[in-house]
Motif scaffolding. Structure first.
Motif, mmCIF file in Angstrom:
data_model
loop_
_atom_site.group_PDB
_atom_site.id
_atom_site.type_symbol
_atom_site.label_atom_id
_atom_site.label_comp_id
_atom_site.label_asym_id
_atom_site.label_seq_id
_atom_site.Cartn_x
_atom_site.Cartn_y
_atom_site.Cartn_z
ATOM 1 N N HIS A 65 37.562 37.787 43.439
ATOM 2 C CA HIS A 65 36.881 36.823 43.889
ATOM 3 C C HIS A 65 35.893 36.011 43.164
ATOM 4 N N THR A 116 49.248 38.915 35.154
ATOM 5 C CA THR A 116 48.780 37.851 35.924
ATOM 6 C C THR A 116 47.308 38.499 36.670
ATOM 7 N N VAL A 117 46.705 37.637 37.407
ATOM 8 C CA VAL A 117 45.575 37.804 38.048
ATOM 9 C C VAL A 117 45.628 37.189 39.485
ATOM 10 N N ALA A 118 45.067 37.621 40.690
ATOM 11 C CA ALA A 118 45.110 37.138 41.942
ATOM 12 C C ALA A 118 43.571 36.767 41.832
ATOM 13 N N SER A 180 44.150 36.861 53.298
ATOM 14 C CA SER A 180 44.487 35.521 52.697
ATOM 15 C C SER A 180 46.221 35.513 52.223
HETATM 16 O O1 TXA Z 1 41.859 38.143 52.444
HETATM 17 C C1 TXA Z 1 42.057 38.890 51.504
HETATM 18 O O2 TXA Z 1 42.890 38.449 50.559
HETATM 19 C C2 TXA Z 1 41.284 40.079 51.498
HETATM 20 C C3 TXA Z 1 39.846 39.674 51.272
HETATM 21 C C4 TXA Z 1 38.721 41.009 51.015
HETATM 22 O O3 TXA Z 1 39.844 38.727 50.078
HETATM 23 N N1 TXA Z 1 41.818 40.958 50.442
HETATM 24 C C5 TXA Z 1 42.891 41.560 50.437
HETATM 25 O O4 TXA Z 1 43.241 42.423 49.163
HETATM 26 O O5 TXA Z 1 43.590 41.422 51.353
HETATM 27 P P1 TXA Z 1 44.274 43.414 49.241
HETATM 28 O O6 TXA Z 1 44.197 44.328 47.897
HETATM 29 O O7 TXA Z 1 44.310 44.434 50.446
HETATM 30 O O8 TXA Z 1 45.814 42.787 49.065
HETATM 31 C C6 TXA Z 1 46.036 41.877 47.766
HETATM 32 C C7 TXA Z 1 47.561 41.838 47.688
HETATM 33 C C8 TXA Z 1 48.215 43.124 47.302
HETATM 34 O O9 TXA Z 1 49.316 42.871 48.251
HETATM 35 C C9 TXA Z 1 48.380 42.978 46.133
HETATM 36 O O10 TXA Z 1 49.639 43.732 45.806
HETATM 37 C C10 TXA Z 1 48.473 41.425 45.679
HETATM 38 O O11 TXA Z 1 47.556 40.946 46.589
HETATM 39 N N2 TXA Z 1 48.238 41.175 44.451
HETATM 40 C C11 TXA Z 1 47.168 41.348 43.723
HETATM 41 N N3 TXA Z 1 47.129 40.781 42.517
HETATM 42 C C12 TXA Z 1 48.452 40.515 42.114
HETATM 43 C C13 TXA Z 1 49.384 39.971 41.199
HETATM 44 N N4 TXA Z 1 48.792 39.880 39.948
HETATM 45 N N5 TXA Z 1 50.434 39.733 41.126
HETATM 46 C C14 TXA Z 1 51.044 39.940 42.406
HETATM 47 N N6 TXA Z 1 50.391 40.332 43.610
HETATM 48 C C15 TXA Z 1 49.205 40.730 43.633
#
Ligand code: TXA
Ligand code: MG
Length: 347
Positions: A65, A116-118, A180
């Motif tokens: 974030h 990659t980065v989210a 999100s």
């Molecule tokens: O609303 C939200 O997105 C919340 C708030 C706190 O920001 N965060 C959230 O994070 O839901 P989390 O970790 O519960 O879900 C993140 C998702 C996971 O399914 C993860 O696999 C995916 O995003 N993700 C993260 N980085 C990724 C990447 N580089 N490539 C593909 N998917 C990714």
């Protein structure tokens, strides 16, 4: 430490919380989607604590974030025209974009070793303040034990995680209630890896094209390579078994639910719509009202606290009324399908 934002969080307290983050501690804070459990994204050890607190598999990367658009380039690189457009249109907001990771900036643990980065810019003012005052990007997954419904209010979160973090900031119930929308651009087409408040229709309107990844609605098979690691893991699930029932025809939907109530001799919880309540033959205390079919925002907002409430009743089965897969219904059905472990009947 517990801070109620509305009542007393002053600039001084905000500084205390931000210092905790800078010093490698974990902080639970609200965003407009769900609460996050956050740590300094530059600090591998701090990020490691998130995985331990949640019991999160280490192959599931975190969302980073940041406070403003200019900060995205600190952690991502080679941003394309389509990605730029998405950033312009949907950030800040309930939207996450998967971008090429800038080498040598974020520790590997944040991105689970991916290239990659989210990235997300939350709109919520508390989240904005914390990110800005901390002066570092904040890695934060949803605030819940891995595999459990996401935390959207402090009472739910405290039970699971309070003892595992240094500060909890109470900003009331979150506005959206669903995580999100996660998007990755592939060959100039935005692909939705996780649907959310930003709908496929809105993305199509902006870019002219959109795709929904096939694993949004279907179970990942053993050994399958997925676009987002989160797809593989059990998620959003109460301990009680759940079944999802949907029909375009309201009467058919109600009929099927009543049939199952009978089958389980009333030892069920029904999660259903206000307008169906009078026709569904379950005792009053076992009907959890999700609002009107015409107001899916309300369903989304309360979905996780409702699932927790339903679970506490300890019935034999939780029967859930499904919705049409369009608009916000795409995200709701994605979460419910996983809640029910794909035990889904469409009539
Ligand atoms: O609303 C939200 O997105 C919340 C708030 C706190 O920001 N965060 C959230 O994070 O839901 P989390 O970790 O519960 O879900 C993140 C998702 C996971 O399914 C993860 O696999 C995916 O995003 N993700 C993260 N980085 C990724 C990447 N580089 N490539 C593909 N998917 C990714
Ligand atoms: Mg999560």
């Amino acid at each position: 430490m517990y801070y109620n934002w509305e009542e007393k969080t002053s600039t001084e307290e905000l500084k205390v919380v931000c210092n905790l983050i800078k010093n490698g501690e974990l902080v639970i804070f609200p965003t407009e989607t769900v609460y996050g459990i956050g740590a300094n994204a530059f600090d591998a050890e701090a990020v490691g604590k998130i995985f331990i607190a949640k019991g999160r598999p280490s192959d599931n990367p975190l969302i980073v974030h940041v406070g403003k658009k200019a900060d995205i380039e600190e952690i991502a690189t080679d941003i394309t025209k389509v990605e730029e457009k998405l950033i312009e249109r949907f950030m800040p907001g309930p939207f996450t974009l998967i971008l090429k990771k800038k080498p040598g900036v974020l520790p590997d643990i944040v991105t689970a070793g991916l290239d990659t980065v989210a990235v997300r810019i939350p709109k919520n003012l508390i989240a904005q303040a914390i990110i800005t005052f901390s002066g570092v990007p904040i890695a934060a997954p949803s605030a819940n034990i891995s595999g459990r419904p996401s935390g959207t209010n402090i009472e739910d979160i405290k039970q699971e995680l309070e003892t595992k973090v240094s500060a909890v900031i109470d900003g009331g119930n979150t506005e959206v209630g669903l995580e999100s929308t996660v998007v990755k651009v592939v060959d100039e087409v935005p692909v939705i890896l996780r649907p959310g408040k930003v709908t496929p229709e809105e993305i199509r309107k902006e870019i002219g094209a959109v795709r929904i990844d096939k694993n949004v609605f279907s179970k990942v098979s053993e050994g399958e390579v997925v676009a987002s690691p989160g797809m593989k893991h059990r998620h959003y699930a109460p301990k009680t078994k759940c079944q999802l029932i949907y029909s375009k025809d309201d009467q058919d939907q109600i009929f099927e639910i009543n049939k199952r109530i009978k089958k389980y001799r009333g030892d069920v919880v029904v999660i259903g719509f206000t307008e169906h309540k009078k026709d569904i033959v379950v005792s009053e205390s076992r009907f959890i009202d999700v609002g009107s079919k015409d107001n899916l925002d309300e369903f989304a907002k309360n979905i996780y606290s409702i699932l927790r409430r339903a679970d506490h009743i300890k019935a034999q089965i939780i029967l859930i009324e499904g919705v049409e897969i369009s608009g916000l219904g795409v995200a709701i059905m994605n979460r419910l399908l996983r809640t029910c472990e794909y035990d889904y009947t469409e009539i």
